[in-house]
Design a protein around this motif. Sequence first.
Motif, PDB file in Angstrom:
ATOM      1  N   ARG A 100      88.489 133.854  41.246  1.00 34.84           N
ATOM      2  CA  ARG A 100      88.834 134.031  42.649  1.00 34.84           C
ATOM      3  C   ARG A 100      87.951 133.177  43.549  1.00 34.84           C
ATOM      4  NH1 ARG A 100      88.680 139.340  40.825  1.00 34.84           N
ATOM      5  NH2 ARG A 100      86.756 139.741  42.007  1.00 34.84           N
ATOM      6  N   ASN A 101      86.672 133.122  43.231  1.00 27.68           N
ATOM      7  CA  ASN A 101      85.758 132.312  44.042  1.00 27.68           C
ATOM      8  C   ASN A 101      86.088 130.839  43.951  1.00 27.68           C
ATOM      9  OD1 ASN A 101      84.008 134.155  45.337  1.00 27.68           O
ATOM     10  ND2 ASN A 101      82.915 134.519  43.417  1.00 27.68           N
ATOM     11  N   ASN A 102      86.527 130.394  42.786  1.00 28.70           N
ATOM     12  CA  ASN A 102      86.889 128.989  42.626  1.00 28.70           C
ATOM     13  C   ASN A 102      88.154 128.645  43.415  1.00 28.70           C
ATOM     14  OD1 ASN A 102      84.743 128.239  40.999  1.00 28.70           O
ATOM     15  ND2 ASN A 102      85.805 128.761  39.097  1.00 28.70           N
ATOM     16  N   LEU A 103      88.989 129.636  43.672  1.00 28.68           N
ATOM     17  CA  LEU A 103      90.202 129.402  44.447  1.00 28.68           C
ATOM     18  C   LEU A 103      89.960 129.539  45.945  1.00 28.68           C
ATOM     19  CD1 LEU A 103      92.745 131.342  42.195  1.00 28.68           C
ATOM     20  CD2 LEU A 103      92.541 128.863  42.444  1.00 28.68           C
ATOM     21  N   ALA A 104      88.826 130.139  46.300  1.00 31.98           N
ATOM     22  CA  ALA A 104      88.494 130.298  47.714  1.00 31.98           C
ATOM     23  C   ALA A 104      87.918 128.997  48.270  1.00 31.98           C
ATOM     24  CB  ALA A 104      87.492 131.439  47.883  1.00 31.98           C
ATOM     25  N   THR A 105      87.863 128.898  49.588  1.00 30.06           N
ATOM     26  CA  THR A 105      87.245 127.732  50.225  1.00 30.06           C
ATOM     27  C   THR A 105      86.159 128.202  51.174  1.00 30.06           C
ATOM     28  OG1 THR A 105      88.904 127.760  51.995  1.00 30.06           O
ATOM     29  CG2 THR A 105      89.341 126.332  50.115  1.00 30.06           C
ATOM     30  N   TYR A 106      85.045 127.512  51.131  1.00 35.64           N
ATOM     31  CA  TYR A 106      83.948 127.793  52.052  1.00 35.64           C
ATOM     32  C   TYR A 106      83.000 126.604  52.032  1.00 35.64           C
ATOM     33  CZ  TYR A 106      81.955 129.347  47.569  1.00 35.64           C
ATOM     34  OH  TYR A 106      81.561 129.428  46.266  1.00 35.64           O
ATOM     35  N   LYS A 107      82.065 126.599  52.952  1.00 38.80           N
ATOM     36  CA  LYS A 107      81.142 125.485  53.063  1.00 38.80           C
ATOM     37  C   LYS A 107      79.857 125.799  52.283  1.00 38.80           C
ATOM     38  CE  LYS A 107      82.791 123.767  57.523  1.00 38.80           C
ATOM     39  NZ  LYS A 107      82.430 123.432  58.926  1.00 38.80           N
ATOM     40  N   ASP A 108      79.325 124.743  51.684  1.00 40.10           N
ATOM     41  CA  ASP A 108      78.077 124.919  50.956  1.00 40.10           C
ATOM     42  C   ASP A 108      76.881 124.752  51.891  1.00 40.10           C
ATOM     43  OD1 ASP A 108      77.740 122.194  51.371  1.00 40.10           O
ATOM     44  OD2 ASP A 108      78.356 121.636  49.350  1.00 40.10           O
ATOM     45  N   GLU A 109      75.674 124.737  51.344  1.00 41.27           N
ATOM     46  CA  GLU A 109      74.460 124.678  52.151  1.00 41.27           C
ATOM     47  C   GLU A 109      74.307 123.375  52.933  1.00 41.27           C
ATOM     48  OE1 GLU A 109      74.742 126.023  49.307  1.00 41.27           O
ATOM     49  OE2 GLU A 109      73.956 128.058  49.552  1.00 41.27           O
ATOM     50  N   ARG A 110      75.078 122.365  52.563  1.00 43.09           N
ATOM     51  CA  ARG A 110      75.015 121.086  53.284  1.00 43.09           C
ATOM     52  C   ARG A 110      76.064 121.004  54.396  1.00 43.09           C
ATOM     53  NH1 ARG A 110      75.630 117.296  48.140  1.00 43.09           N
ATOM     54  NH2 ARG A 110      77.247 118.873  47.836  1.00 43.09           N
ATOM     55  N   GLY A 111      76.840 122.073  54.563  1.00 47.23           N
ATOM     56  CA  GLY A 111      77.882 122.069  55.579  1.00 47.23           C
ATOM     57  C   GLY A 111      79.167 121.413  55.126  1.00 47.23           C
ATOM     58  N   GLU A 112      79.280 121.084  53.841  1.00 42.64           N
ATOM     59  CA  GLU A 112      80.475 120.431  53.311  1.00 42.64           C
ATOM     60  C   GLU A 112      81.387 121.471  52.664  1.00 42.64           C
ATOM     61  OE1 GLU A 112      79.206 117.403  50.655  1.00 42.64           O
ATOM     62  OE2 GLU A 112      78.022 116.312  52.163  1.00 42.64           O
ATOM     63  N   ILE A 113      82.704 121.173  52.659  1.00 38.55           N
ATOM     64  CA  ILE A 113      83.671 122.074  52.038  1.00 38.55           C
ATOM     65  C   ILE A 113      83.396 122.134  50.539  1.00 38.55           C
ATOM     66  CG2 ILE A 113      86.101 122.509  51.531  1.00 38.55           C
ATOM     67  CD1 ILE A 113      85.384 123.038  54.401  1.00 38.55           C
ATOM     68  N   PHE A 114      83.234 123.342  50.042  1.00 42.26           N
ATOM     69  CA  PHE A 114      82.956 123.514  48.604  1.00 42.26           C
ATOM     70  C   PHE A 114      84.231 123.222  47.808  1.00 42.26           C
ATOM     71  CE2 PHE A 114      82.844 126.096  44.749  1.00 42.26           C
ATOM     72  CZ  PHE A 114      81.621 125.694  44.213  1.00 42.26           C
ATOM     73  N   LYS A 115      84.097 122.422  46.751  1.00 40.67           N
ATOM     74  CA  LYS A 115      85.248 122.069  45.924  1.00 40.67           C
ATOM     75  C   LYS A 115      85.242 122.972  44.687  1.00 40.67           C
ATOM     76  CE  LYS A 115      85.162 117.223  47.393  1.00 40.67           C
ATOM     77  NZ  LYS A 115      85.014 115.818  47.000  1.00 40.67           N
ATOM     78  N   PRO A 116      86.271 123.787  44.529  1.00 43.86           N
ATOM     79  CA  PRO A 116      86.307 124.714  43.380  1.00 43.86           C
ATOM     80  C   PRO A 116      86.449 123.962  42.074  1.00 43.86           C
ATOM     81  CG  PRO A 116      88.390 124.744  44.545  1.00 43.86           C
ATOM     82  CD  PRO A 116      87.469 123.913  45.374  1.00 43.86           C
ATOM     83  N   ARG A 117      85.921 124.597  41.001  1.00 46.69           N
ATOM     84  CA  ARG A 117      86.053 124.043  39.658  1.00 46.69           C
ATOM     85  C   ARG A 117      87.303 124.612  39.027  1.00 46.69           C
ATOM     86  NH1 ARG A 117      81.611 126.126  36.467  1.00 46.69           N
ATOM     87  NH2 ARG A 117      81.633 127.854  37.942  1.00 46.69           N
TER      88      ARG A 117
END
Length: 500
Positions: free
Chosen positions: A482-499
């Motif tokens: 579920r987390n890999n399908l979600a979208t959010y920003k990482d600590e650098r402010g960039e969109i996290f790309k799911p695996r």
Amino acid sequence: MAIRKLAHPSLTVTDNRTGNTYELPITHNSVLATDIKKIKAQAGTNNDRPEDETDQGLRVYDPAYMNTAVVQSRITYINGQEGILRYRGYPIEQLVKKSNFLESAYLLMYGELPTTSQYSQWTDEIMHHTYIHSDIEAMFKSFRYDSHPMSMLTSAFATMGAFAPEANPSLQGQKLFTNAASGDLESLKILDKQILRIIGKAPTLAAASYRMRQGRPFNRPAQGLSYTGNFLYLLDNLSGYEYRPHPVLEKALDALFIIHADHEVNCSTATVLQVGSSLVDPYSVVSAGCAALYGPSHGGASESAIRMLMEIGSPENVPGFMAKVEKRERVLVGFGHRVYKNVDPRSTAIRELAEEVFAVTGRNKLLDTALTLAQYARESEFMRSRNLYPNVDFYSGLIYQAMGFPLDFYPVLFAVPRCVGWLAHWRQQMLNPSGVKIWRPRQLYLGEGERQYVEASERQANADSTVFDAPVEVSHGGDSKRNNLATYKDERGEIFKPRL
């Protein structure tokens, strides 16, 4: 053939690579590995590699220490061919019949059976070192309810070291214990005090791991009981008073403690000496010994033996199980030993104990299966040709089960008495007049020779790679998906790309 006696026994070796001859002194039927290192040849003349270090001297390749003596010891003697086990010269059979655990512990530690006054003082000191700090009890409560008792015990010994900073060479100076070898009484007092602490507290820590698994409150050590009697009290006392364990069970456990107290330089003792050579504190040393003992090829073998007997079920199933063993489809546990090529003398002593215990507890239902398996071992050419006889784990597990101990507690019952052996060898190591050298085994390097770094853009997958040459795919739980399908920003402010 007659053997000629020489004034100076030695081994004459001719190096056929060079034609040079070397004479190596033989002492106590052994040659020094450093003398072997004197045998040298010029590098590059015998299809060797630079990594073979041929010009630095010959090395002894002995995987798993099959024939390497690493210490000179006065503690325990084993003759595996004849089935002999002696503590400081005393046959194990005599000690089991005539001695008790704390007396045998003194013998292992200090070299002689104690006088009446020595034994009284030794016992009093140990039994007054049974309490543990309440914060260590809190540490036990931090474990999951289904944690293995041996995991808890291993952690507890390491934790106990944090409560004894005065016994830590990293804090008090690296010669804190080794100074004792030169007669420094203060150093010797600190050394022996830790031995008393560990032997005294081992049953308390072991019982805490048991009570934690049972969901029961911890007991406080009892005064006036024997070492094993107090241990049974710590394990079993509920709300009654004037608790007294059954004398047969108390005596049997005491005898088992004698039998398990030491066994020369076995896996866990070698671990203790390896770790001890770094001059770390003895609590870390004993914790390392517990970690080694935990393994199913060592202290966990009695548990594995009972599980095997439970799987076999009944005597009529023994031939079918052994047929699978002979086809190497199954592993036979509780038979054979790395050292003993004859009957394990400990198993003989335990076999007699078993009958005494069964007379009180009732006959173990697995005994008939075990006896049938032992008879098969005596009559089978497959077993005899491989020197597969019942060992100490085979019968000790039957006794522990008859006494009502859970399977996963068997290694703990091994660790408590083995603390004595570990500490006897550690003490001997610290008191070596020549000092303590850190253990550093050599290796034979068979990997790649020198090669140059390749940039990532130029690398190619190895066509000959196998499943062992890269991480296997790891499966994750539903929350990871579920987390890999979600979208959010990482600590650098960039969109996290799911695996995916």
